[in-house]
Scaffold this motif. Structure first.
Motif, PDB file in Angstrom:
ATOM      1  N   TRP A   1     -11.261  47.694  39.928  1.00 31.06           N
ATOM      2  CA  TRP A   1     -11.585  46.696  40.683  1.00 31.06           C
ATOM      3  C   TRP A   1     -10.808  46.579  41.716  1.00 31.06           C
ATOM      4  CZ3 TRP A   1     -10.042  41.172  39.050  1.00 31.06           C
ATOM      5  CH2 TRP A   1     -10.627  40.114  40.016  1.00 31.06           C
ATOM      6  N   PHE A   2      -9.196  46.997  41.556  1.00 31.60           N
ATOM      7  CA  PHE A   2      -8.190  46.659  42.606  1.00 31.60           C
ATOM      8  C   PHE A   2      -7.831  47.973  43.139  1.00 31.60           C
ATOM      9  CE2 PHE A   2      -7.530  42.720  40.835  1.00 31.60           C
ATOM     10  CZ  PHE A   2      -6.332  41.969  41.925  1.00 31.60           C
ATOM     11  N   HIS A   3      -8.626  48.959  43.207  1.00 26.75           N
ATOM     12  CA  HIS A   3      -8.444  50.370  43.747  1.00 26.75           C
ATOM     13  C   HIS A   3      -8.008  50.263  45.172  1.00 26.75           C
ATOM     14  CE1 HIS A   3      -8.203  54.733  44.203  1.00 26.75           C
ATOM     15  NE2 HIS A   3      -9.039  54.642  45.237  1.00 26.75           N
ATOM     16  N   THR A   4      -9.017  49.686  46.172  1.00 27.01           N
ATOM     17  CA  THR A   4      -8.689  49.361  47.455  1.00 27.01           C
ATOM     18  C   THR A   4      -7.549  48.575  47.733  1.00 27.01           C
ATOM     19  OG1 THR A   4     -10.794  50.020  48.051  1.00 27.01           O
ATOM     20  CG2 THR A   4      -9.628  49.073  49.761  1.00 27.01           C
ATOM     21  N   THR A   5      -7.454  47.630  46.896  1.00 27.39           N
ATOM     22  CA  THR A   5      -6.200  46.473  47.292  1.00 27.39           C
ATOM     23  C   THR A   5      -5.013  47.355  47.006  1.00 27.39           C
ATOM     24  OG1 THR A   5      -7.510  44.545  46.846  1.00 27.39           O
ATOM     25  CG2 THR A   5      -5.168  44.574  46.528  1.00 27.39           C
ATOM     26  N   ASN A   6      -4.983  48.040  45.851  1.00 25.99           N
ATOM     27  CA  ASN A   6      -3.654  48.781  45.524  1.00 25.99           C
ATOM     28  C   ASN A   6      -3.306  49.718  46.714  1.00 25.99           C
ATOM     29  OD1 ASN A   6      -3.494  47.566  43.169  1.00 25.99           O
ATOM     30  ND2 ASN A   6      -4.566  48.867  42.110  1.00 25.99           N
ATOM     31  N   ALA A   7      -4.306  50.256  47.342  1.00 22.01           N
ATOM     32  CA  ALA A   7      -4.033  51.088  48.582  1.00 22.01           C
ATOM     33  C   ALA A   7      -3.643  50.404  49.512  1.00 22.01           C
ATOM     34  CB  ALA A   7      -5.126  52.052  48.924  1.00 22.01           C
ATOM     35  N   LEU A   8      -3.999  49.045  49.670  1.00 23.87           N
ATOM     36  CA  LEU A   8      -3.460  48.366  51.009  1.00 23.87           C
ATOM     37  C   LEU A   8      -2.128  47.833  50.642  1.00 23.87           C
ATOM     38  CD1 LEU A   8      -6.787  46.241  51.644  1.00 23.87           C
ATOM     39  CD2 LEU A   8      -5.738  47.894  53.190  1.00 23.87           C
ATOM     40  N   ARG A   9      -1.647  47.602  49.336  1.00 26.68           N
ATOM     41  CA  ARG A   9      -0.384  47.345  49.091  1.00 26.68           C
ATOM     42  C   ARG A   9       0.473  48.547  49.131  1.00 26.68           C
ATOM     43  NH1 ARG A   9      -2.184  43.535  43.784  1.00 26.68           N
ATOM     44  NH2 ARG A   9      -2.322  41.633  44.961  1.00 26.68           N
TER      45      ARG A   9
ATOM     46  N   GLN B   1       2.465  39.626  51.031  1.00 27.47           N
ATOM     47  CA  GLN B   1       1.508  39.039  49.673  1.00 27.47           C
ATOM     48  C   GLN B   1       1.936  39.781  48.569  1.00 27.47           C
ATOM     49  OE1 GLN B   1      -2.982  38.559  48.074  1.00 27.47           O
ATOM     50  NE2 GLN B   1      -2.545  38.018  50.160  1.00 27.47           N
ATOM     51  N   SER B   2       2.309  39.148  47.520  1.00 31.91           N
ATOM     52  CA  SER B   2       2.227  39.742  46.202  1.00 31.91           C
ATOM     53  C   SER B   2       1.731  38.772  45.195  1.00 31.91           C
ATOM     54  CB  SER B   2       3.730  40.003  45.981  1.00 31.91           C
ATOM     55  OG  SER B   2       3.891  40.812  44.657  1.00 31.91           O
ATOM     56  N   TYR B   3       1.954  38.716  43.879  1.00 30.61           N
ATOM     57  CA  TYR B   3       1.418  38.141  42.805  1.00 30.61           C
ATOM     58  C   TYR B   3       2.426  37.933  41.839  1.00 30.61           C
ATOM     59  CZ  TYR B   3      -1.655  36.955  39.153  1.00 30.61           C
ATOM     60  OH  TYR B   3      -2.121  36.259  37.809  1.00 30.61           O
ATOM     61  N   THR B   4       2.301  36.835  41.171  1.00 29.66           N
ATOM     62  CA  THR B   4       2.916  36.475  39.767  1.00 29.66           C
ATOM     63  C   THR B   4       1.870  35.922  38.824  1.00 29.66           C
ATOM     64  OG1 THR B   4       4.965  35.384  38.627  1.00 29.66           O
ATOM     65  CG2 THR B   4       3.843  34.116  40.478  1.00 29.66           C
ATOM     66  N   GLY B   5       2.347  36.437  37.553  1.00 24.69           N
ATOM     67  CA  GLY B   5       0.976  35.974  36.289  1.00 24.69           C
ATOM     68  C   GLY B   5       1.191  37.006  35.406  1.00 24.69           C
TER      69      GLY B   5
ATOM     70  N   HIS C   1       1.350  40.340  56.056  1.00 24.04           N
ATOM     71  CA  HIS C   1       0.481  41.210  55.356  1.00 24.04           C
ATOM     72  C   HIS C   1      -0.081  40.409  54.329  1.00 24.04           C
ATOM     73  CE1 HIS C   1      -0.666  44.281  52.818  1.00 24.04           C
ATOM     74  NE2 HIS C   1       0.207  44.995  52.741  1.00 24.04           N
ATOM     75  N   GLN C   2      -1.414  40.122  54.697  1.00 31.40           N
ATOM     76  CA  GLN C   2      -2.496  39.559  53.532  1.00 31.40           C
ATOM     77  C   GLN C   2      -3.666  40.377  53.306  1.00 31.40           C
ATOM     78  OE1 GLN C   2      -2.029  36.761  52.224  1.00 31.40           O
ATOM     79  NE2 GLN C   2      -0.233  35.646  53.315  1.00 31.40           N
ATOM     80  N   MET C   3      -3.560  41.711  53.546  1.00 34.76           N
ATOM     81  CA  MET C   3      -4.762  42.503  53.251  1.00 34.76           C
ATOM     82  C   MET C   3      -4.831  42.935  51.816  1.00 34.76           C
ATOM     83  SD  MET C   3      -3.942  45.267  56.136  1.00 34.76           S
ATOM     84  CE  MET C   3      -2.299  46.101  55.569  1.00 34.76           C
ATOM     85  N   SER C   4      -6.031  42.529  51.527  1.00 38.24           N
ATOM     86  CA  SER C   4      -6.692  42.865  50.146  1.00 38.24           C
ATOM     87  C   SER C   4      -8.152  43.112  50.259  1.00 38.24           C
ATOM     88  CB  SER C   4      -6.360  41.795  49.202  1.00 38.24           C
ATOM     89  OG  SER C   4      -7.392  40.529  49.625  1.00 38.24           O
ATOM     90  N   ALA C   5      -8.880  43.550  49.315  1.00 41.86           N
ATOM     91  CA  ALA C   5     -10.180  44.062  49.265  1.00 41.86           C
ATOM     92  C   ALA C   5     -10.772  43.889  47.794  1.00 41.86           C
ATOM     93  CB  ALA C   5     -10.210  45.458  49.760  1.00 41.86           C
ATOM     94  N   LEU C   6     -11.175  42.695  47.475  1.00 39.18           N
ATOM     95  CA  LEU C   6     -11.936  42.218  45.967  1.00 39.18           C
ATOM     96  C   LEU C   6     -13.194  42.248  46.218  1.00 39.18           C
ATOM     97  CD1 LEU C   6      -8.882  40.584  44.039  1.00 39.18           C
ATOM     98  CD2 LEU C   6      -9.549  42.884  43.983  1.00 39.18           C
ATOM     99  N   ALA C   7     -14.082  43.012  46.614  1.00 38.23           N
ATOM    100  CA  ALA C   7     -15.643  43.010  46.816  1.00 38.23           C
ATOM    101  C   ALA C   7     -16.064  43.082  45.635  1.00 38.23           C
ATOM    102  CB  ALA C   7     -15.988  44.183  47.620  1.00 38.23           C
ATOM    103  N   GLY C   8     -17.145  42.179  45.393  1.00 36.50           N
ATOM    104  CA  GLY C   8     -17.908  42.205  44.072  1.00 36.50           C
ATOM    105  C   GLY C   8     -17.222  41.343  42.951  1.00 36.50           C
TER     106      GLY C   8
ATOM    107  N   ASP D   1       2.055  48.904  39.524  1.00 40.26           N
ATOM    108  CA  ASP D   1       2.901  49.913  40.181  1.00 40.26           C
ATOM    109  C   ASP D   1       2.766  49.808  41.632  1.00 40.26           C
ATOM    110  OD1 ASP D   1       3.625  51.224  38.064  1.00 40.26           O
ATOM    111  OD2 ASP D   1       2.359  52.891  38.209  1.00 40.26           O
ATOM    112  N   ALA D   2       1.487  49.536  42.169  1.00 42.67           N
ATOM    113  CA  ALA D   2       1.286  48.867  43.637  1.00 42.67           C
ATOM    114  C   ALA D   2       2.139  47.693  43.994  1.00 42.67           C
ATOM    115  CB  ALA D   2      -0.036  48.747  44.036  1.00 42.67           C
ATOM    116  N   ILE D   3       2.058  46.680  43.127  1.00 38.11           N
ATOM    117  CA  ILE D   3       2.830  45.463  43.434  1.00 38.11           C
ATOM    118  C   ILE D   3       4.268  45.927  43.454  1.00 38.11           C
ATOM    119  CG2 ILE D   3       3.622  43.254  42.356  1.00 38.11           C
ATOM    120  CD1 ILE D   3       0.520  43.008  41.408  1.00 38.11           C
TER     121      ILE D   3
END
Length: 315
Positions: A89-97, A119-123, A72-79, A153-155
């Motif tokens: 900015w992360f709205h669609t990526t959050n939906a995919l998560r 895929q998740s994230y640390t930072g 699962h590598q789905m994300s959507a950070l357009a622009g 919350d999505a993560i």
């Protein structure tokens, strides 16, 4: 094995496919745009058009592919980045998560898939209390900036759902990506002196080169066990350390310094927290349990030599 890579046309996906193929795996690669089919075929994958938020389509695609593993590598950070309104900015990526993860897990169960790597994230997600470097056992930040609450919350949902699923659920918390296609915008900002040092620059960041992130993903596919892993290099560093070094590495002037109050007015609380309070992450668990070591062990060599593609003639 047959590996179904959902969201394969992104920065990490296009580094992952060649490594999977080189290791003898068959890859089915999804993308929202058929215009990317030729690129995915050139990388060695079988392309499939897929909207990760369409439950029926996800179920059908996984069923037809009948993979051994889903990635699962789905994300959507357009622009361009919008740190002031991070959740927007992360709205669609959050939906995919959230929704996208549910769809993939349901499809995996229906098709009898035994492993899913997500895929998740640390930072900025790390709790901003205690020591400067966090392990996977420590909690996410319970008090993120206002515009990052939906994203954290999505993560948290993705991590909780994947690791609790009735299969081998693996979550890879990638650090901050750099490398071809991942750090170009950051370098451009630094070259134009649009990324100042805010306050004392004491926030700790952890980096990972795209190729090393892909290699860790291959390791998880091949022999990883259920759990959460930080996929980062060996040297967490404060902004005060890495930002001037990156500027020097790309031939830019040293970044300007601005006080915290001015940074908050200009860039927002999200950026200020990230630059002054963030905590880094340890890769000890991933190195030990995935038998993985980053080729670019530190951002110091990576920033010098790993930001761009190496011409084939020079390889």
């Amino acid at each position: 094995m047959k590996v179904f890579v959902a969201g394969a046309a992104g920065a990490i996906g296009i580094r992952l496919i060649p490594q999977l193929v080189a290791n003898g795996h068959q890859v089915v690669a999804t993308t929202r745009s058929e215009r990317k089919f030729a690129m995915l075929r050139a990388l060695g994958a079988e392309p499939v058009a897929l909207d990760g938020l369409d439950a029926a389509a996800v179920g059908e695609a996984v069923s037809l592919a009948s993979p051994d593993v889903i990635v699962h590598q789905m994300s959507a950070l357009a622009g361009g980045a919008n740190l002031k309104k991070f959740d927007k900015w992360f709205h669609t990526t959050n939906a995919l998560r959230t929704e996208g993860t549910r769809h993939l897990l349901a499809a995996a169960e229906a098709a009898g898939v035994k492993k899913l790597v997500a895929q998740s994230y640390t930072g900025w997600t790390n709790i901003r209390e205690g020591g400067p470097v966090k392990t996977e056992a420590e909690p996410l930040d319970p008090h993120p900036a206002k515009w990052q609450r939906e994203s954290i919350d999505a993560i948290a949902y993705l991590e909780r759902t994947v690791t609790a699923a009735p299969l081998e659920g693996i979550v890879l918390r990638y650090g901050n990506f750099y490398g071809p296609g991942a750090s170009d915008e950051l370098v451009d900002l630094i070259k134009h002196r649009k990324m100042p040092m805010i306050g004392d620059g004491a926030g700790v960041w952890t980096w990972i080169h795209l190729d090393d992130a892909a290699a860790a993903t291959v390791a998880a596919v091949e022999h990883g066990h259920a759990g959460i892993y930080n996929i980062v290099d060996d040297e967490p560093a404060t902004v005060a350390e890495w930002l001037p070094y990156l500027a020097e590495s790309v031939g830019a002037k040293q970044p300007m310094r601005v006080p915290t109050w001015l940074g908050r007015m200009a860039a927002g609380e999200t950026t200020v927290q990230w630059m002054t309070q963030a905590r880094g992450a340890s890769n000890a668990k991933a190195k030990r349990e995935l038998d993985w070591n980053p080729t670019w062990a530190t951002w110091r060599t990576g920033f010098r030599h790993g930001l761009h593609e190496v011409p084939k003639a020079a390889a």
